[in-house]
Design a protein around this motif. Sequence first.
Motif, short mmCIF file in Angstrom:
data_model
loop_
_atom_site.label_atom_id
_atom_site.label_comp_id
_atom_site.label_asym_id
_atom_site.label_seq_id
_atom_site.Cartn_x
_atom_site.Cartn_y
_atom_site.Cartn_z
N ARG A 91 0.83 -1.22 0.00
CA ARG A 91 0.00 0.00 0.00
C ARG A 91 0.86 1.26 0.00
O ARG A 91 0.41 2.31 0.45
CB ARG A 91 -0.91 0.00 1.22
CG ARG A 91 -1.91 -1.13 1.17
CD ARG A 91 -2.92 -1.02 2.27
NE ARG A 91 -3.76 -2.21 2.28
CZ ARG A 91 -4.19 -2.77 3.38
NH1 ARG A 91 -3.88 -2.29 4.55
NH2 ARG A 91 -4.95 -3.84 3.31
N GLY A 92 2.09 1.14 -0.46
CA GLY A 92 2.94 2.32 -0.60
C GLY A 92 3.86 2.58 0.57
O GLY A 92 4.53 3.61 0.62
N GLY A 93 3.94 1.68 1.54
CA GLY A 93 4.84 1.84 2.68
C GLY A 93 6.29 1.63 2.27
O GLY A 93 6.58 1.14 1.19
N THR A 94 7.19 2.02 3.14
CA THR A 94 8.62 1.88 2.87
C THR A 94 9.28 1.11 4.01
O THR A 94 8.65 0.77 5.00
CB THR A 94 9.29 3.26 2.76
OG1 THR A 94 9.21 3.90 4.03
CG2 THR A 94 8.63 4.11 1.69
N HIS A 95 10.58 0.86 3.85
CA HIS A 95 11.37 0.21 4.88
C HIS A 95 11.97 1.24 5.84
O HIS A 95 12.86 0.92 6.61
CB HIS A 95 12.51 -0.59 4.27
CG HIS A 95 12.06 -1.76 3.43
ND1 HIS A 95 11.07 -2.64 3.81
CD2 HIS A 95 12.49 -2.21 2.23
CE1 HIS A 95 10.91 -3.56 2.90
NE2 HIS A 95 11.75 -3.32 1.92
#
Length: 115
Positions: free
Chosen positions: A88-92
């Motif tokens: 859903r567009g999250g990052t690390h």
Amino acid sequence: MPRNPKRPCAYPGCPNLTDGQYCEQHRKYARQQYDRYERSPHTASKYGRAWHRIRARYVASHPLCEQCLKEGRITPVEEVHHIVPISRGGTHAEGNLMSLCQSCHNKIHHDLGDR
């Protein structure tokens, strides 16, 4: 505390005893089979070598479950959870990560309804 007795390896025809599901000889092969036939092909692109390094660094700095700490329990970390999922567009990024025990991780995904 006594340990559980060792069980036979789950690999067909293997006589070795093990603490886990597979003996050392077949553990790597079983993981490769799982990755090849049961895991989504997009997983490798999202969770590659860089992710493993980020996860190890995060676990080193956050060794206890963050949810359990809020409730006054001390539980070692087992999973690193993305607050906003990668899908859903999250990052690390560290602000999007949370260290959790397996129980809290399952509880979050159950409440989200995605597993």
